[in-house]
Write a protein that holds these residues in place. Sequence first.
Motif, short mmCIF file in Angstrom:
data_model
loop_
_atom_site.label_atom_id
_atom_site.label_comp_id
_atom_site.label_asym_id
_atom_site.label_seq_id
_atom_site.Cartn_x
_atom_site.Cartn_y
_atom_site.Cartn_z
N SER A 155 0.85 -1.18 0.00
CA SER A 155 0.00 0.00 0.00
C SER A 155 0.89 1.24 0.00
N GLU A 156 0.29 2.40 -0.15
CA GLU A 156 1.07 3.65 -0.10
C GLU A 156 1.75 3.81 1.25
N ALA A 157 1.16 3.21 2.29
CA ALA A 157 1.74 3.28 3.63
C ALA A 157 2.81 2.21 3.86
N GLY A 158 3.02 1.33 2.86
CA GLY A 158 4.04 0.31 2.99
C GLY A 158 3.54 -1.02 3.52
N GLN A 167 -5.79 -10.49 7.88
CA GLN A 167 -4.48 -9.98 8.31
C GLN A 167 -4.25 -8.53 7.91
N LEU A 168 -5.16 -7.96 7.15
CA LEU A 168 -5.00 -6.56 6.74
C LEU A 168 -5.26 -5.61 7.90
N SER A 169 -4.67 -4.44 7.81
CA SER A 169 -4.98 -3.39 8.78
C SER A 169 -6.40 -2.92 8.55
N GLU A 170 -6.96 -2.22 9.51
CA GLU A 170 -8.30 -1.66 9.35
C GLU A 170 -8.36 -0.69 8.17
N ALA A 171 -7.30 0.06 7.95
CA ALA A 171 -7.26 1.01 6.83
C ALA A 171 -7.35 0.28 5.50
N ALA A 172 -6.63 -0.82 5.36
CA ALA A 172 -6.67 -1.59 4.12
C ALA A 172 -8.02 -2.27 3.94
N LYS A 173 -8.58 -2.80 5.03
CA LYS A 173 -9.91 -3.40 4.96
C LYS A 173 -10.95 -2.36 4.54
N GLU A 174 -10.80 -1.14 5.05
CA GLU A 174 -11.77 -0.08 4.74
C GLU A 174 -11.77 0.24 3.25
N PHE A 175 -10.63 0.12 2.58
CA PHE A 175 -10.59 0.33 1.13
C PHE A 175 -11.51 -0.67 0.43
N ASP A 176 -11.42 -1.96 0.82
CA ASP A 176 -12.29 -2.98 0.23
C ASP A 176 -13.75 -2.73 0.59
#
Length: 73
Positions: free
Chosen positions: A34-37, A46-55
């Motif tokens: 991701s842009e955050a690395g 296993q994704l962060s909440e930020a990555a899950k929120e994208f989906d």
Amino acid sequence: MRKPELPDVDAVAAKVHEAWMESKQAQGVTSRLSEAGEELMVPYEQLSEAAKEFDRTMVRVVYEAISEAAEAA
């Protein structure tokens, strides 16, 4: 017209993520940051909440389109 019953956003977001990963793997991609690395080529859980929120956002956009289409019909 009655609003359509749609599955849980998080359950669908997990399926969307799984399909995305399968598509990338079929192209030979083994890592995507991701842009955050953050590594995104991992199971949804296993994704962060930020990555899950994208989906989740993608699913909500599609759900809104379904609702609008149902109202217009």
